[in-house]
Design an enzyme around this catalytic site. Structure first.
Site, mmCIF file in Angstrom:
data_model
loop_
_atom_site.group_PDB
_atom_site.id
_atom_site.type_symbol
_atom_site.label_atom_id
_atom_site.label_comp_id
_atom_site.label_asym_id
_atom_site.label_seq_id
_atom_site.Cartn_x
_atom_site.Cartn_y
_atom_site.Cartn_z
ATOM 1 N N SER A 272 61.499 3.200 -50.664
ATOM 2 C CA SER A 272 61.762 1.727 -50.289
ATOM 3 C C SER A 272 61.231 1.447 -48.927
ATOM 4 O O SER A 272 61.572 0.717 -47.991
ATOM 5 C CB SER A 272 63.397 1.341 -50.344
ATOM 6 O OG SER A 272 63.743 2.418 -49.416
ATOM 7 N N THR B 282 58.910 4.410 -42.638
ATOM 8 C CA THR B 282 58.439 3.290 -42.242
ATOM 9 C C THR B 282 59.416 2.755 -41.130
ATOM 10 O O THR B 282 58.954 2.293 -39.989
ATOM 11 C CB THR B 282 58.750 2.049 -43.229
ATOM 12 O OG1 THR B 282 57.579 2.358 -44.423
ATOM 13 C CG2 THR B 282 58.031 0.510 -42.569
ATOM 14 N N ALA C 267 58.763 4.096 -37.722
ATOM 15 C CA ALA C 267 57.389 3.810 -37.185
ATOM 16 C C ALA C 267 57.509 2.961 -35.935
ATOM 17 O O ALA C 267 57.799 1.864 -35.841
ATOM 18 C CB ALA C 267 56.374 3.003 -38.199
ATOM 19 N N GLU D 295 45.470 3.127 -29.106
ATOM 20 C CA GLU D 295 46.019 4.272 -29.396
ATOM 21 C C GLU D 295 45.073 5.553 -29.566
ATOM 22 O O GLU D 295 43.809 5.331 -29.573
ATOM 23 C CB GLU D 295 46.880 4.391 -30.647
ATOM 24 C CG GLU D 295 48.060 3.373 -30.519
ATOM 25 C CD GLU D 295 49.310 3.475 -31.700
ATOM 26 O OE1 GLU D 295 50.170 2.822 -31.376
ATOM 27 O OE2 GLU D 295 48.827 3.799 -32.829
ATOM 28 N N ASP E 252 59.925 14.658 -51.711
ATOM 29 C CA ASP E 252 60.519 14.569 -53.361
ATOM 30 C C ASP E 252 59.453 14.053 -54.317
ATOM 31 O O ASP E 252 59.193 14.983 -55.561
ATOM 32 C CB ASP E 252 61.588 13.587 -53.616
ATOM 33 C CG ASP E 252 62.822 14.031 -52.427
ATOM 34 O OD1 ASP E 252 63.191 15.212 -52.537
ATOM 35 O OD2 ASP E 252 63.520 13.105 -51.981
ATOM 36 N N HIS F 75 53.116 14.931 -34.243
ATOM 37 C CA HIS F 75 52.823 14.084 -33.357
ATOM 38 C C HIS F 75 53.046 14.561 -31.905
ATOM 39 O O HIS F 75 54.016 15.614 -31.714
ATOM 40 C CB HIS F 75 54.002 13.110 -33.367
ATOM 41 C CG HIS F 75 53.740 11.663 -32.673
ATOM 42 N ND1 HIS F 75 53.616 11.799 -31.360
ATOM 43 C CD2 HIS F 75 53.177 10.370 -33.077
ATOM 44 C CE1 HIS F 75 53.446 10.376 -30.886
ATOM 45 N NE2 HIS F 75 52.881 9.800 -31.991
ATOM 46 N N ARG G 110 45.127 13.102 -32.258
ATOM 47 C CA ARG G 110 46.767 13.706 -32.248
ATOM 48 C C ARG G 110 46.326 15.213 -32.305
ATOM 49 O O ARG G 110 47.255 15.883 -32.064
ATOM 50 C CB ARG G 110 47.627 13.212 -33.419
ATOM 51 C CG ARG G 110 48.045 11.680 -32.848
ATOM 52 C CD ARG G 110 49.045 11.104 -34.018
ATOM 53 N NE ARG G 110 49.516 9.853 -33.659
ATOM 54 C CZ ARG G 110 50.228 9.182 -34.544
ATOM 55 N NH1 ARG G 110 50.412 9.500 -35.577
ATOM 56 N NH2 ARG G 110 50.493 7.815 -34.125
ATOM 57 N N HIS H 134 55.181 15.171 -38.174
ATOM 58 C CA HIS H 134 55.179 13.965 -37.997
ATOM 59 C C HIS H 134 54.779 13.160 -39.292
ATOM 60 O O HIS H 134 55.468 12.165 -39.852
ATOM 61 C CB HIS H 134 54.431 13.191 -36.872
ATOM 62 C CG HIS H 134 54.511 11.848 -36.877
ATOM 63 N ND1 HIS H 134 55.713 10.972 -36.464
ATOM 64 C CD2 HIS H 134 53.469 10.871 -36.704
ATOM 65 C CE1 HIS H 134 55.434 9.666 -36.399
ATOM 66 N NE2 HIS H 134 53.955 9.588 -36.643
ATOM 67 N N GLU I 178 52.595 7.565 -47.776
ATOM 68 C CA GLU I 178 52.579 8.905 -47.464
ATOM 69 C C GLU I 178 52.702 9.802 -48.427
ATOM 70 O O GLU I 178 51.718 10.924 -47.999
ATOM 71 C CB GLU I 178 53.529 9.220 -46.223
ATOM 72 C CG GLU I 178 53.120 10.515 -45.483
ATOM 73 C CD GLU I 178 54.260 10.597 -44.517
ATOM 74 O OE1 GLU I 178 54.577 11.734 -43.750
ATOM 75 O OE2 GLU I 178 55.018 9.767 -44.102
ATOM 76 N N ARG J 246 44.940 11.998 -39.451
ATOM 77 C CA ARG J 246 45.124 10.565 -39.797
ATOM 78 C C ARG J 246 44.675 9.911 -38.085
ATOM 79 O O ARG J 246 45.266 10.240 -37.265
ATOM 80 C CB ARG J 246 46.290 10.349 -40.042
ATOM 81 C CG ARG J 246 46.825 8.895 -40.124
ATOM 82 C CD ARG J 246 48.135 8.666 -40.592
ATOM 83 N NE ARG J 246 49.157 9.000 -39.848
ATOM 84 C CZ ARG J 246 49.822 8.512 -39.001
ATOM 85 N NH1 ARG J 246 49.591 7.166 -38.552
ATOM 86 N NH2 ARG J 246 50.767 8.880 -38.020
ATOM 87 N N SER K 290 48.357 4.654 -41.091
ATOM 88 C CA SER K 290 49.334 4.846 -42.347
ATOM 89 C C SER K 290 49.871 3.820 -42.858
ATOM 90 O O SER K 290 49.653 3.329 -44.003
ATOM 91 C CB SER K 290 50.234 5.630 -41.803
ATOM 92 O OG SER K 290 51.046 5.187 -40.753
#
Length: 526
Positions: free
Chosen positions: A13, A43, A46, A114, A221, A242, A289, A350, A374, A385, A390
């Protein structure tokens, strides 16, 4: 035990699952399952934002180039171009769904920059972008008449023809997905969910490590389920740490200090107050990163310190509090005023750049099974990444998967011959202490041997120790009544195995995978 049927079964979700559900629901019925509350997702955590080209002097070509450089030569160029090109339209869709990105007084979006980005292109909502996206999309999903949400339902296994018996399996050459067996966490019974298309949107794997910015639901999962069903999984060695999570021992998950703060001007310093990033990269604190995380890791090993500092004290205090209100309040709650004191930070697990291998429509190697967000490996990220890519990947692939699944649905019939979940041989719940101990051991193995820096010896030791845990956990699983904790442990051990095996097959250092035995890359021209 109940059986449910729908056109599209969405497992997860976050932004990927919710976006798919909203688009597919315009053409059919959707059931969306979440193992926790619908809003408890990666999410939601984030902070920084979502990358997309909105204004000049930025351009799609610049976004493509930045992504390819960061991916260290392993990105799929066609996918990178597709995401960068289609991203802006999906930003408009998010805005139409009610997501509110920050604007300047002029009315233009307040774009952040970033690490690894050559331009300011990060749309954001303060320093809690994920919460804002989750809020808007959750509201839309709950109000949609064609979407039914199942909270506290845990997907155990996807259903394929292998559940139909030997004769059916023998006559099928390709694996097909018919839905999933799902544990109702309130009744502890396994229900059967049947669908024309199943969409895996289960997020990341951060909790295989002791220190992670991921919420406790991120246990790999979906990846484990697809792997057990013989689906293709790739690039699992590329775990992004991260660089800057708040150093606050005992807190899980680790509180993220967004990369946008370095884009704002914050500078990394050692515990004695000295700058150090110039020794590692000309971009200094705004390097990608993987470079920053390894630099911090190296500085801590040299000094013996448990953390480094992120210094934003020289910036205007009012601006800092306005841009980063949640970080300001969080740090203040543990006695740190970031406008006057430096922030202690440490790298934390991360993001997973690999996962379930999918095509450009998000479909996996298993027919009628999609993977988005992800848990998928699209080819966008390569070996590392680019920050804030993402979320844009998730909405672009949700859009493409929805269009593909809807187009194919008229030629798919729901398979009603699926047997109920087989409880044979399961007699009792095992002692929780055994699961808890194995969980801790698994995290210790992964954190100590399969972290930011690796070696052949470390990986071999990790594989040996994880093998013992795997055998013990499988024995528990075979004889125990299902619980969420047991299933999550099993999944994380499966994922850990994939990470180790993929890392062992790498005979070079590339992006997020750095080996002491192969310190040099074979070349990363993009």
């Amino acid at each position: 035990m109940a059986t449910y049927t729908c056109d599209y079964l969405v497992i997860g979700s976050g932004i990927a699952g919710l976006s798919f559900a909203l688009k597919a629901a315009e053409q059919g019925t959707v059931m969306l399952i979440s193992k926790a509350d619908i809003e408890e997702t990666n999410t939601r955590y984030a902070q920084g934002g979502i990358a997309a080209v909105t204004y000049e002097p930025d351009s799609v070509e610049k976004h493509i180039e930045d992504t390819l450089i960061c991916g260290d030569g392993l990105c799929n160029k066609e996918v990178v171009r597709m995401v960068a090109t289609e991203g802006p339209a999906q930003i408009n869709q998010l805005i139409q769904w009610g997501v509110k990105f920050d604007k300047r007084a002029t009315g233009e979006y307040d774009l952040a920059r970033e690490g690894g980005h050559s331009e300011h292109r990060i749309l954001h909502h303060k320093d809690n972008t994920g919460i804002e996206i989750q809020r808007a999309l959750t509201s839309k999903v709950k109000d949609h008449k064609n979407i039914r949400v199942f909270e506290r339902f845990f997907a155990v296994e996807i259903i394929t023809q292998h559940h139909l018996g030997e004769m059916v399996t023998r006559h099928k050459t390709d694996t097909e997905c018919y839905g999933a067996y799902v544990l109702d966490l309130r009744t502890q019974k396994v229900d059967t969910f049947l669908a024309k298309s199943t969409i895996m949107a289960t997020g990341g794997v951060g909790n295989i490590y002791h220190t992670t910015t991921n919420p406790i639901v991120a246990t790999g999962d979906g990846i484990a389920m697809v792997y057990r069903a013989k689906g293709k999984v790739e690039n699992m060695e590329f775990i992004q740490f991260h660089p800057s999570s708040l150093f606050h021992p005992g807190e899980r998950p680790s509180f993220l200090i967004t990369e946008a703060m370095r884009g704002f001007g914050a500078i990394l310093k050692t515990a004695d107050g000295k700058e150090f990033m110039h020794k590692y990269d000309k971009r200094e604190s705004l390097a990608p990163r993987d470079i920053v995380a390894r630099a911090i890791d190296n500085e801590m090993k040299i000094s013996g310190d448990e953390f480094v500092y992120l210094d934003v004290t020289f910036k205007d205090a009012a601006d800092t509090k306005n841009h980063f209100p949640n970080i300001y309040e969080k740090c203040l709650s543990i006695g740190i005023d970031i406008t006057k004191e430096m922030i202690p930070v440490v790298p934390a697990a991360h993001y997973l750049c690999g996962g379930i291998k999918v095509d450009m429509n998000g479909e996996s190697s298993i027919k009628n099974l999609y993977a988005i967000g992800e848990c998928s490996s699209t080819g966008l990220h390569g070996a590392n990444r680019l920050a804030s890519n993402s979320l844009i990947e998730a909405v672009v692939y949700a859009d493409r998967a929805a269009k593909d699944a809807v187009a194919k649905s008229k030629n798919i019939k729901i398979n009603n011959q699926i047997p109920a979940w087989d409880y044979e041989g399961t007699t009792h719940n095992e002692e929780m202490v055994l699961i808890t101990q194995s969980y801790k051991e698994m995290q210790q193995v992964m954190s100590n041997y399969v972290g930011i820096v690796r070696s052949n010896l470390r990986l071999e030791r990790a594989l040996t120790r994880l093998g013992i845990l795997y055998n013990e956990t499988e024995e528990l699983y075979k004889k125990s009544i299902l619980t969420q904790n047991l299933c999550e442990l099993r999944n994380m051990i499966n994922v850990g195995y994939l990470i180790i095996k993929n890392a062992q097959n790498m005979r070079e250092s590339r992006g997020l995978h750095y080996s002491l035995d192969y310190p040099k890359s074979k070349g990363s021209e993009f």
